[in-house]
Motif scaffolding. Structure first.
Motif, PDB file in Angstrom:
ATOM      1  N   THR A  81       4.358  11.085  -7.385  1.00  0.00           N
ATOM      2  CA  THR A  81       5.203  10.689  -6.245  1.00  0.00           C
ATOM      3  C   THR A  81       5.128   9.178  -5.974  1.00  0.00           C
ATOM      4  O   THR A  81       6.000   8.629  -5.314  1.00  0.00           O
ATOM      5  CB  THR A  81       4.825  11.448  -4.954  1.00  0.00           C
ATOM      6  N   ASP A  82       4.091   8.530  -6.490  1.00  0.00           N
ATOM      7  CA  ASP A  82       4.008   7.074  -6.310  1.00  0.00           C
ATOM      8  C   ASP A  82       4.824   6.347  -7.367  1.00  0.00           C
ATOM      9  O   ASP A  82       4.917   5.120  -7.336  1.00  0.00           O
ATOM     10  CB  ASP A  82       2.553   6.599  -6.357  1.00  0.00           C
ATOM     11  N   ASN A  83       5.402   7.067  -8.309  1.00  0.00           N
ATOM     12  CA  ASN A  83       6.185   6.414  -9.356  1.00  0.00           C
ATOM     13  C   ASN A  83       7.679   6.717  -9.254  1.00  0.00           C
ATOM     14  O   ASN A  83       8.438   6.402 -10.172  1.00  0.00           O
ATOM     15  CB  ASN A  83       5.662   6.814 -10.743  1.00  0.00           C
ATOM     16  N   LEU A  84       8.099   7.335  -8.160  1.00  0.00           N
ATOM     17  CA  LEU A  84       9.535   7.549  -7.916  1.00  0.00           C
ATOM     18  C   LEU A  84       9.900   6.772  -6.661  1.00  0.00           C
ATOM     19  O   LEU A  84       9.185   6.851  -5.657  1.00  0.00           O
ATOM     20  CB  LEU A  84       9.857   9.029  -7.682  1.00  0.00           C
ATOM     21  N   LEU A 124      11.273   3.794 -12.379  1.00  0.00           N
ATOM     22  CA  LEU A 124      10.193   2.854 -12.069  1.00  0.00           C
ATOM     23  C   LEU A 124       8.882   3.346 -12.686  1.00  0.00           C
ATOM     24  O   LEU A 124       8.681   4.555 -12.807  1.00  0.00           O
ATOM     25  CB  LEU A 124      10.038   2.794 -10.541  1.00  0.00           C
ATOM     26  N   ASP A 125       8.018   2.415 -13.058  1.00  0.00           N
ATOM     27  CA  ASP A 125       6.637   2.760 -13.451  1.00  0.00           C
ATOM     28  C   ASP A 125       6.550   3.792 -14.564  1.00  0.00           C
ATOM     29  O   ASP A 125       5.799   4.762 -14.465  1.00  0.00           O
ATOM     30  CB  ASP A 125       5.864   3.278 -12.223  1.00  0.00           C
ATOM     31  N   PHE A 126       7.309   3.562 -15.624  1.00  0.00           N
ATOM     32  CA  PHE A 126       7.261   4.489 -16.760  1.00  0.00           C
ATOM     33  C   PHE A 126       6.233   3.953 -17.746  1.00  0.00           C
ATOM     34  O   PHE A 126       6.516   3.059 -18.513  1.00  0.00           O
ATOM     35  CB  PHE A 126       8.635   4.631 -17.416  1.00  0.00           C
ATOM     36  N   ILE A 183      10.049   0.707  -2.933  1.00  0.00           N
ATOM     37  CA  ILE A 183       9.540   1.658  -1.925  1.00  0.00           C
ATOM     38  C   ILE A 183       9.527   3.035  -2.564  1.00  0.00           C
ATOM     39  O   ILE A 183      10.560   3.557  -2.978  1.00  0.00           O
ATOM     40  CB  ILE A 183      10.403   1.633  -0.647  1.00  0.00           C
ATOM     41  N   ARG A 184       8.330   3.579  -2.646  1.00  0.00           N
ATOM     42  CA  ARG A 184       8.129   4.834  -3.376  1.00  0.00           C
ATOM     43  C   ARG A 184       8.080   6.009  -2.405  1.00  0.00           C
ATOM     44  O   ARG A 184       7.822   5.832  -1.213  1.00  0.00           O
ATOM     45  CB  ARG A 184       6.799   4.742  -4.140  1.00  0.00           C
ATOM     46  N   LEU A 185       8.263   7.210  -2.940  1.00  0.00           N
ATOM     47  CA  LEU A 185       8.096   8.396  -2.089  1.00  0.00           C
ATOM     48  C   LEU A 185       6.702   8.342  -1.482  1.00  0.00           C
ATOM     49  O   LEU A 185       6.487   8.721  -0.325  1.00  0.00           O
ATOM     50  CB  LEU A 185       8.281   9.680  -2.908  1.00  0.00           C
ATOM     51  N   VAL A 213       0.859  -1.182   0.000  1.00  0.00           N
ATOM     52  CA  VAL A 213       0.000   0.000   0.000  1.00  0.00           C
ATOM     53  C   VAL A 213       0.899   1.239   0.000  1.00  0.00           C
ATOM     54  O   VAL A 213       1.977   1.236   0.606  1.00  0.00           O
ATOM     55  CB  VAL A 213      -0.995  -0.008   1.186  1.00  0.00           C
ATOM     56  N   TYR A 214       0.505   2.240  -0.733  1.00  0.00           N
ATOM     57  CA  TYR A 214       1.188   3.534  -0.723  1.00  0.00           C
ATOM     58  C   TYR A 214       0.176   4.590  -1.147  1.00  0.00           C
ATOM     59  O   TYR A 214      -0.994   4.270  -1.410  1.00  0.00           O
ATOM     60  CB  TYR A 214       2.430   3.528  -1.630  1.00  0.00           C
ATOM     61  N   ALA A 215       0.597   5.824  -1.171  1.00  0.00           N
ATOM     62  CA  ALA A 215      -0.293   6.909  -1.594  1.00  0.00           C
ATOM     63  C   ALA A 215       0.464   7.737  -2.619  1.00  0.00           C
ATOM     64  O   ALA A 215       1.488   7.278  -3.138  1.00  0.00           O
ATOM     65  CB  ALA A 215      -0.700   7.750  -0.384  1.00  0.00           C
TER      66      ALA A 215
END
Ligand code: AMP
Ligand code: MG
Length: 480
Positions: free
Chosen positions: A242-245, A252-254, A174-176, A68-70
């Motif tokens: 911010t969920d893709n850095l 990540l996640d491009f 682990i994303r920002l 889970v992240y935001a």
């Protein structure tokens, strides 16, 4: 595989454990044998790659979970996000003893899927697979993938497409946005989570006088270096939310990414980015914005009496973003140009070359190759404003006079790729793959493995140039 699954040791509120749900009729797409070897896969595991990369085969040591992240998406707080269609299935050791995440993308819906179906389509999987491979070969820190599988299962996007799964690798998922989720929804976990991030990814920071400041500093530095490398190869990520850095500064996640062809700094590859927030030229300032946003999430970690000093320390860390970015970008650009980085006029001269490319709409990658091959007349012949190019060339040659051009030229050959993944190349490979023919994926995979080396037997003329300007551009859909 040698397992080191450490993420499941975190508080279980940070993830949801579940098994992958295979697609119907899973079959081979492509397998990256070299990467599997680097990840110490046994012969037996390699033989089962299709089952592993389609979620059919799991090992007892796997701990599949959705994180889970935001995040802030397009500058707006988006609330809770999370792995909506991918699972961190295991963490394994590579030959260097580094822990690498295996993340199965397209593995079914999770509690974080929101309205999504938990699947990925073949089109987007191929785009991510080839781009991750290309970035790694270009020396840009990035996720990669061991392999991908296609299926016979239809997945609805703008039209019905084929479902696919990809076994993605990254040094960190682990994303920002993980920090944003914790602060918003579970602030009591912030301290332990941050400690684990440092222990796993930046252990040297734990020895520093101010560990948290050292950690923030490293995340900022690594992100700045990654962005400098993107700019140098002309990579536009497309969705720098911010969920893709992540916190290690590896790409990540491009999704709707693109490699720059005709040089247009304000180019938007992502056609859903109506305001042009994530244009190529905005990437450094957006990374800075994302990091500033992230640093706010570290503030609660300071003791009350130390808070003001801590905030000041973080501001100073962030102030280092721009000089770090510029240092790496300038060095890299001088290398691409064959100019001495210590010369006071080199950067200006490189900018003059970029201005020629921009006003003449020249191809970014090919222009550096022509410069490297000293095909000055060929560049000039493509210019409407020949004088602008001549002024640049005079300055360029005068800076290189009395320099060790042999050394400078050798540097150019290491810095200028001949091959990048142009949208129309990926598109061709996708169209064939959708009809069951993966030969073009294989060809591009090989070609992009060695982007700096001429591969006459493998290349096609269209690999070297943008589509003619009267041919409509490939529209990259945000849906994936
Ligand atoms: P992205 O912009 O691709 O990084 O995705 C943003 C968020 O949407 C992430 O939390 C993804 O897991 C989620 N997501 C994207 N596509 C799907 C899908 N088809 N099903 C479920 N979740 C999705
Ligand atoms: Mg994402």
């Amino acid at each position: 595989m040698y397992f080191n699954s450490r993420y499941p040791s975190l508080n279980s509120k940070l993830y949801h454990e579940q098994m992958p749900v295979p697609l119907k009729g899973a079959k081979a797409g492509h397998f990256n044998t070299a990467l599997a070897n680097e990840l110490q896969w046994s012969e037996d595991e390699k033989a089962q790659w299709i089952e592993i990369c389609s979620g059919q085969k799991t090992f007892p040591e796997f701990h599949p979970l959705a994180m889970v992240y935001a995040g802030h998406q397009f500058g707006q707080w988006a609330g809770q996000l999370g792995d909506g269609r991918g699972l961190l299935i295991a963490q394994i050791l590579n030959q260097q003893g580094q822990t690498i995440d295996l993340h199965l993308k397209g593995a079914g819906s999770t509690p974080y899927s929101r309205m999504g179906d938990g699947r990925a389509v073949l089109r987007s999987v191929i785009r991510e697979y080839l781009a991750g491979h290309a970035l790694n070969a270009l020396g840009v820190p990035s996720s990669n993938a061991v392999g991908f599988t296609t299926s016979t299962q239809g997945v609805q996007r703008e039209k019905l497409e084929l479902g696919a799964m990809m076994l993605r690798t990254s040094d960190c998922h682990i994303r920002l946005g993980h920090f944003e989720w914790i602060n918003q929804y579970q602030p009591d976990l912030l301290n332990e989570f941050t400690q684990k991030c440092m222990e796993w990814h930046y252990p040297a920071c734990l020895e520093a006088e101010k560990p948290l400041v050292a950690f923030a500093n490293k995340v900022i530095q690594n992100t700045a270096i990654m962005i400098a490398k993107w700019q140098l190869v002309g990579f536009a990520h497309g969705v720098m939310n911010t969920d893709n850095l992540n916190i290690t500064g590896s790409t990540l996640d491009f999704g709707p990414y693109g490699f720059m062809e005709r040089f247009r700094p304000n180019w938007i590859n992502n056609h859903s980015d109506y305001n042009g927030r994530y244009t190529y030229q905005n990437q450094p300032s957006i990374a800075h914005w994302n990091l500033w946003n992230w640093l706010n999430n570290l503030v609660p970690l300071a003791k009350t009496e130390e808070k003001e000093q801590f905030k000041q320390d973080l501001v100073e860390c962030l102030e280092q973003f721009e000089p770090t970015f510029l240092e790496h970008y300038t060095l890299g650009l001088c290398q691409k140009m064959g100019l001495p980085s210590f010369h006071k006029d080199s950067f200006d001269c490189a900018m003059a070359f970029l201005r020629v490319m921009q006003s003449e709409q020249l191809d970014y990658t090919d222009s550096f190759i022509r410069l490297q091959n000293k095909q000055y007349e060929a560049i000039k012949d493509d210019c409407l404003d020949r004088h602008q190019f001549e002024v640049f060339l005079t300055q360029y040659q005068s800076i290189r006079e009395n320099q060790d051009t042999e050394v400078l030229d050798a540097e150019m050959f290491k810095a200028n790729p001949i091959y990048i993944l142009r949208n129309h190349m990926a598109q061709k490979a996708i169209e064939l793959a959708e009809r069951g023919d993966f030969s073009e994926v294989e060809r591009l995979f090989k070609l992009l493995s060695q982007p700096f080396i001429k591969q006459a037997d493998l290349e096609k003329s269209e690999d070297l140039a943008p589509l003619p300007s009267d041919v409509p551009e490939v529209m990259v859909s945000c849906s994936s």
